[in-house]
Write a protein that holds these residues in place. Sequence first.
Motif, PDB file in Angstrom:
ATOM      1  N   UNK A  54     -73.261  -4.523 -29.974  1.00 49.61           N
ATOM      2  CA  UNK A  54     -71.875  -5.134 -30.065  1.00 49.61           C
ATOM      3  C   UNK A  54     -70.623  -4.264 -29.839  1.00 49.61           C
ATOM      4  N   UNK A  55     -70.999  -3.050 -29.306  1.00 46.75           N
ATOM      5  CA  UNK A  55     -69.795  -2.242 -29.156  1.00 46.75           C
ATOM      6  C   UNK A  55     -68.747  -2.755 -28.127  1.00 46.75           C
ATOM      7  N   UNK A  56     -67.537  -2.482 -28.448  1.00 48.93           N
ATOM      8  CA  UNK A  56     -66.499  -2.948 -27.664  1.00 48.93           C
ATOM      9  C   UNK A  56     -65.473  -1.858 -27.587  1.00 48.93           C
ATOM     10  N   UNK A  57     -64.528  -1.858 -26.349  1.00 49.19           N
ATOM     11  CA  UNK A  57     -63.517  -0.815 -26.212  1.00 49.19           C
ATOM     12  C   UNK A  57     -62.447  -1.321 -25.406  1.00 49.19           C
ATOM     13  N   UNK A  58     -61.380  -1.369 -25.611  1.00 44.60           N
ATOM     14  CA  UNK A  58     -60.155  -1.605 -24.855  1.00 44.60           C
ATOM     15  C   UNK A  58     -59.471  -0.326 -24.188  1.00 44.60           C
ATOM     16  N   UNK A  59     -59.086  -0.602 -22.766  1.00 44.78           N
ATOM     17  CA  UNK A  59     -58.501   0.503 -21.872  1.00 44.78           C
ATOM     18  C   UNK A  59     -57.339  -0.176 -21.440  1.00 44.78           C
ATOM     19  N   UNK A  60     -56.271   0.455 -21.214  1.00 44.43           N
ATOM     20  CA  UNK A  60     -55.143  -0.370 -20.752  1.00 44.43           C
ATOM     21  C   UNK A  60     -54.239   0.994 -19.449  1.00 44.43           C
ATOM     22  N   UNK A  61     -54.845   1.083 -18.682  1.00 41.87           N
ATOM     23  CA  UNK A  61     -54.431   2.191 -17.522  1.00 41.87           C
ATOM     24  C   UNK A  61     -53.132   1.351 -16.985  1.00 41.87           C
ATOM     25  N   UNK A  62     -52.381   2.523 -16.887  1.00 43.38           N
ATOM     26  CA  UNK A  62     -50.890   2.272 -16.154  1.00 43.38           C
ATOM     27  C   UNK A  62     -50.988   1.935 -14.691  1.00 43.38           C
ATOM     28  N   UNK A  63     -51.502   0.702 -14.404  1.00 44.59           N
ATOM     29  CA  UNK A  63     -51.531   0.214 -12.899  1.00 44.59           C
ATOM     30  C   UNK A  63     -51.457  -1.271 -13.197  1.00 44.59           C
ATOM     31  N   UNK A  64     -51.787  -1.944 -11.946  1.00 48.51           N
ATOM     32  CA  UNK A  64     -51.538  -3.441 -11.781  1.00 48.51           C
ATOM     33  C   UNK A  64     -52.906  -3.894 -11.661  1.00 48.51           C
TER      34      UNK A  64
END
Length: 586
Positions: free
Chosen positions: A237-247
Motif C-alpha cells: 500500500x506504499x504511496x509517494x508523490x513527486x512533482x519535478x519542475x518540468x512539463x
Amino acid sequence: MNDNRRLWIVAAVSLLLIFGGSGLAWTVQTDAGSVEVRDVTFSGANGTMMSGTLYIPEEASSASPQPGVLAVHGYINSKETQSPFAIEYARRGFVVLAIDQTGHGYSDPPAFNNGYGGPDSLEYLRSLDYVDNENIGLEGHSMGGWTVITAAAAHPDGYESMVIEGSSTGSNRAPEGTDSFPRNLAVVFSEYDEFAPLMWGTASASDVEQSEKLQTVFGTDSAVEEGRTYGSVEDGTARQLYTPATTHPGDHFSTAAIGASIEWLQFTLEGEDEINPSNQVWYWKSLGTFIALIGGVLSLFPAGGLLIERASTDRLRREYPDGKGMTGGKRYAAALLAAAIPIVTYFPLQDIAPAVIGLSWLFPQQINNGVIVWALGNTVITAVLFAVWHYTSNADDPSVSLANYGLDTGDGARTLGISVLAGVATVGVLYLLEAVVAFLFQTDFRIWVFAIKLLSPAQFRISVSYLLPLFAFFVVLGALLHGQLRPEGESRSLRRAMATNWLIVVGGFVVLLAIQYIPLLTGQPLPLGHPLLTILALQFVALLSIVAFVSTYFFRKTGRVWVGATINAVLVTWVIVAGTATQFPV
C-alpha cells in the motif's frame, strides 16, 4: 570554393555527425557494452504482434534472475521515448522491456486494443527465465501509465510496484485506483504538466495535491504531501508523490523525473545495484542521437545538391528566375499574415478533422487526419490569397510568368517527373543512412519528442494516403515563399533567405507556444486549452524548420519549387506516419 566541392565537404561532415553521434548513443545505451540491447517481437491477444526492446544487464541469467521493469511510452510516441528510463534501470541491474503500445511504433494496430498491450507485455516479461518474477516493477508515462495500470489489474500478483509519470488511475479505460491498488504506487506528476484536468481533475498541475481523486488513491482526506511515504511496502500500500519542475513531455528529459522513478523502484524492489538516483548518464545518449539528427538533416543538402549538379540543366533546374513578388510595407504585412494564418487555424481545423476525414483503412491515423485537414485548409486559404494578389498586381504585366513564382514545368510532365524522382532519391539517401544506423547501433535520429525513425511495412502503405495532400501544401507554400514574398531584384544571401523564410514558416508556432507556456510556467492552465495539440506544436517547430531550409535551398538550386516540395512532402509524411498512432486496423 565551387559548389561541388562545398557539397562534398558538407556530405563528409554529415556522415561524421551521423556515425559519431550514433556511436556515442550506442555506448551510453549499452553501458559501454555491459547491457545487451535486443529488439523483440511477441504475440499477444488475438494474435496481435507486439514490438519491444529488451535491455539485459550482463549479470542477468537463468541461474541468476534479475528484477524486471516494464516501461511504456505515452500516446503518439514509441518505445524509444522510454530510453532514458530504460538506460538508467538497466545500469542498475534491472532487465527492462520497453514496448510499443498497440497501434504505435512497430506493434500491430489498432491503438488502445488489448489493454494498450500492457497485459500481454507483462506476461512476456514474466516468461523470461532471467527475470526474477518476485521483483517486477511497472513504469509508464501518460497513456503508458494507463497501460501498466491495466496490466496490473489483469495480473494482480504479477508485479511488486509501479511508477506512473504524467498519468493517473481511472482515466480513459484505466482501472480506478484505491488505497491498495495499484500496489506500491509512485505518482510523478510534474509541476507544469499540461494534462492536470484530464488526469487528476485539477485546473492546473500546481494544485494536484488537492485532487480528491489523488487523495483517494493515497488513502487520505487531506492534501497529499510530496515526499512523504504513505502506507507500507510490505503490505503493498506504499504511496509517494513527486512533482519535478518540468512539463508533461519534459518528464522524458528531466533528471528529476527520471530520478524519482529510479528512487521508487530501488525502494520497493530488491536485487538491483544501489547506484544513487542522481547518478545518470542517459542525456549523453540524447546528445548522441541529436548530433546524428543534425547530420541526417544536413545530408539532404549534399545528397540533393550533388544529384542536381549532375542533371541536365533544362530538365531539373533552370536559370534562377527574377523576383516579381511584393515589396515594401505590403510585403511585411503579407509575411505577418502568412505566419499568422497557420496558427490561427491550427486548433479549429484540427478540431473539425474527425468530421471531415473519418478513420478508415485509407486514413487510419487520427492525429495525422487532423494534420491533413489543417494542411489542406491552409493550402486553400494561401492559394486563394495568392491568386487574388496575382490578378490584382501582376496579371497585366507581360514579363510575369509562372517561372517567376517557381511554378514553371519546363518541358511538362518530364520535368515534373524528374523533379519528383530527384526529391524522392534525396530522402531515400537519408532513409538508407537511418537504416544503417538502426542496424549498427540500434538507435535513430531524435531529440526529445521529435524523431526520424524507420517505417514499418504497414506504415509505408499508410504513407501513400497522406503524401499527395502534403505535396500540394508544400507546392503552395513554395510559391508563397519564393513567388509572392520574394521581392523583385532580390539580393539576399542564402543564409538570410533561409532565416527570413524560417520566421515566416515557424515564427507563428513559436508565438503560439509562448502564448500557451508562459502562463503554464507561472502555475496557470493553458489559456487556449488543447494540451495534446500544443505538445504536437513543439514537433511542428522542429519539422517546419527543416521544411523552411529545404524549400529555400532547393529553390535556389533549381529555380523551381518541385524538388523542395517533394523532399518536404516525403520527409514530413515519413516522420508523422512513423511517429504517431494508428487507430484503424490495417
